[in-house]
Enzyme design. Structure first.
Site, PDB file in Angstrom:
ATOM      1  N   SER B  69      33.460  -4.155 -10.635  1.00 37.17           N
ATOM      2  CA  SER B  69      34.434  -4.472  -9.639  1.00 37.17           C
ATOM      3  C   SER B  69      35.778  -3.151  -9.592  1.00 37.17           C
ATOM      4  O   SER B  69      36.306  -3.168  -8.718  1.00 37.17           O
ATOM      5  CB  SER B  69      34.697  -5.701  -9.472  1.00 37.17           C
ATOM      6  OG  SER B  69      35.664  -5.853 -10.589  1.00 37.17           O
ATOM      7  N   LYS B 106      41.728  -6.597 -13.389  1.00 32.08           N
ATOM      8  CA  LYS B 106      41.880  -6.125 -12.159  1.00 32.08           C
ATOM      9  C   LYS B 106      43.474  -5.330 -11.638  1.00 32.08           C
ATOM     10  O   LYS B 106      44.069  -5.375 -12.788  1.00 32.08           O
ATOM     11  CB  LYS B 106      42.233  -7.683 -11.266  1.00 32.08           C
ATOM     12  CG  LYS B 106      40.785  -8.281 -11.095  1.00 32.08           C
ATOM     13  CD  LYS B 106      39.939  -7.689  -9.869  1.00 32.08           C
ATOM     14  CE  LYS B 106      38.626  -8.354  -9.655  1.00 32.08           C
ATOM     15  NZ  LYS B 106      37.849  -8.260 -10.825  1.00 32.08           N
TER      16      LYS B 106
END
Lengths: 425, 152
Positions: B69, B106
């Site tokens: 991701s 993230k």
């Protein structure tokens, strides 16, 4: 002023630093053969699990709720080293006292800023390592130890408690502290003190030091001075012998010679082994520390410590020496002049009533008996014919250090190959 | 949105520059045949990659990324991340954060008053932090990616 900084439920905190899912759950760490509980989280204490409780005697509902882990000494040793590195950012005078406790000296720092400095220290250790610590700040080690306990017990202190020598708050704290709770006061001495009308720390502080010395010992007299705010004790006076043993010494002159450090560490380990056997204990791990002189300007500075777990609880000097030598090998660096080194035996347990591991064979029994006989002979020779009559040479190489631990977490910070498994989904 | 394909991390090793061997000169000429090499006069003391990457050994940890991701930030599955816990999790930084107990990687982003965790792969939707149990673990400072395809 001096601060005692210690990690809250240190082993458990190390585990939680790398596994956020353990937060808020009852967590226990087991001894290296998984026999009994050697560290407990607050939640596990609340379930009524005592320190040293044998694993097989824990009630089924506790075992169901709790996360019980084998001890991961590689991780704890590395995190302890990191905590001390952070402390060294706040003062050059850091003295590790055990794997989860260090004294930080603030001589020469302005007095008024010290409490704020300790709060910053606590916050920084927490952020950099994930380990929550408590800080007790006071003029002496004995008062710092007491302040540290208050810091942990009273939430209002938010982890940092300062006790000054002549202060109303200190008087109240000492009056509320039973004398047997003081650092360095054994139960037997406390009973004798009580017979003479001394039951609280405040009453001991007010006693006549010369009288205390004549009725008890030099160490007890030093305690009186410490309670009054005058530094009097050395660390070795205070090595709570039922929990850990520390043997350390400064070198007469600074030395960078590997052989000299090796010899000193061997000697300290042998001496610690003697003490261990005299009190009928076994150790589960050995920690070695080295450091340069922290106050020599222009001298390159280095301090480090390493921890080696023993294959099982042991009082065999050969195993202690081999572990200590291995620990030294891991941290010794050329190019520094060392001022001090020390050996600490950790997580002691009584030799009587120690449970042998399920994996042990009759051979192990025989080996243990031989070892006990050999050590007893060794101690007798050294006692009767003078210290160091029989000494150890270099320990044997290639020892098997594999531990029997089924529930050990990965050695997150010291092995490339031990990866944390994170479930998907 | 599926949370199961978040870029995840696992921790693999400590990062302390103590105990590393002597500094290695970059291309130092050690051959003493004939005249000494004039280049030796310009031999610099050391190029120490570890010291370059690990600024605060006590606060630096190595972790392993799992998932894809964060491809847009050059973080591939299996890459080694250098994480410094002493740094502030400022908006815009790539962080390791425990989200409901699960450590994940993230980018932190501020949009108006709200704070989001943003992936750098368009297949993954941003995650709002509001109302979630989360704790920042550290700030990612470097990615080590092995071009030979082995785990670095």
């Amino acid at each position: 002023m001096i601060a005692l900084v210690d990690g809250n439920n240190f082993y458990v905190s190390c585990e939680r630093a790398f596994d956020p899912r353990l937060a808020g759950r009852p967590v226990g760490v087991l001894s290296n053969n998984d026999g009994c509980v050697v560290a407990r989280s607050q939640e596990l204490k609340a379930l009524g699990v005592a320190m040293g409780a044998p694993l097989h005697l824990l009630p089924p509902d506790v075992r169901r709720q709790a996360v019980l882990l084998s001890s991961n000494y590689a991780l704890y040793g590395d995190m302890s080293r990191r905590v001390n590195q952070v402390l060294a950012e706040f003062s050059p005078d850091v003295e590790p006292y055990s794997i989860d406790e260090s004294f930080v000296g603030f001589d020469g720092f302005p007095e008024e800023g010290l409490e704020a400095r300790c709060r910053a220290l606590r916050e920084t250790v927490g952020r950099w390592t994930g380990i929550p610590v408590g800080v007790g700040l006071a003029p002496t080690r004995v008062l710092a130890k007491l302040a540290n306990r208050l810091a942990k017990r009273e939430p209002a202190f938010e982890g940092v408690c300062r006790l000054d020598a002549d202060d109303e708050a200190t008087r109240r704290a000492l009056t509320a502290c039973p004398v047997e709770d003081l650092w360095g006061v054994a139960r037997r001495s406390a009973e004798r003190l009580a017979l003479m009308g001394i039951t609280t720390a405040w009453e001991l502080r007010e006693a006549d030091p010369r009288w205390v010395r004549s009725r008890f010992s030099v160490v007890m007299e030093r305690l009186v001075w410490e309670l009054r705010g005058r530094s009097a004790i050395v660390l070795e006076d205070m090595s709570e012998p039922r929990r850990r043993l520390l043997v350390s010494r400064s070198f007469g002159r600074l030395t960078g010679e590997r052989q000299e450090l090796e010899a000193a560490v061997r000697q300290h380990a042998a001496r610690a082994g003697e003490k261990l056997r005299r009190q009928g204990s076994l150790a589960r791990a050995v920690q070695v520390f080295v450091r340069t002189h922290p106050f020599l300007a222009g001298e390159p500075q280095y301090r480090n410590a390493a921890l080696v777990a023993l294959p099982g609880p042991s009082a065999d000097s050969r195993e202690l020496l081999a572990a200590a030598s291995r620990a030294l090998e891991a941290i010794f660096l050329e190019g520094y002049r060392y001022q001090k080194c020390g050996v600490m035996l950790l997580d002691l347990t009584d030799a009587e009533g120690t449970q042998p591991s399920l994996l042990e064979t009759p051979d192990d029994d025989a080996r243990r008996a031989r070892s006990q006989q050999l050590m007893a002979t060794l101690d007798r020779l050294n006692r009767e014919m003078g210290r160091d009559t029989v000494r150890f040479g270099l320990p044997r190489q290639g020892n098997a250090w594999a531990l029997r631990c089924e529930r050990r977490t990965p050695r997150y910070t010291t092995r490339w190959g031990e990866l944390m498994r994170v479930k998907t989904g | 949105m599926s949370l199961s394909h978040r870029t995840r991390i696992r921790i693999v090793g400590r990062a302390a520059s103590e105990g590393v061997g002597p500094p290695r000169p970059l291309m130092g000429c050690r051959v003493r045949a004939g005249f000494p090499s004039p280049a030796d006069d310009h031999l610099d003391a050391e190029i120490d990659l570890h010291a370059h990457v690990v600024k605060r050994p006590a606060a630096t940890y190595f972790v392993r990324a799992e998932g894809d991701s964060m491809l847009g930030d050059g973080i591939h599955h299996g890459d080694l991340l250098v994480v410094d816990r002493s740094l502030e999790p400022l908006p815009g930084r790539v962080i390791v954060i425990a989200l409901e107990g699960e450590p994940t990687v993230k980018r932190l982003e501020q949009r108006g008053a709200a704070v989001w965790l943003v992936a750098s792969n368009p297949r993954f939707a941003p995650i709002p932090l509001a109302g979630r149990e989360c704790e920042v673990w550290g700030v990612v400072t470097h990615v080590v990616h092995d071009l030979l395809g082995r785990a670095p």
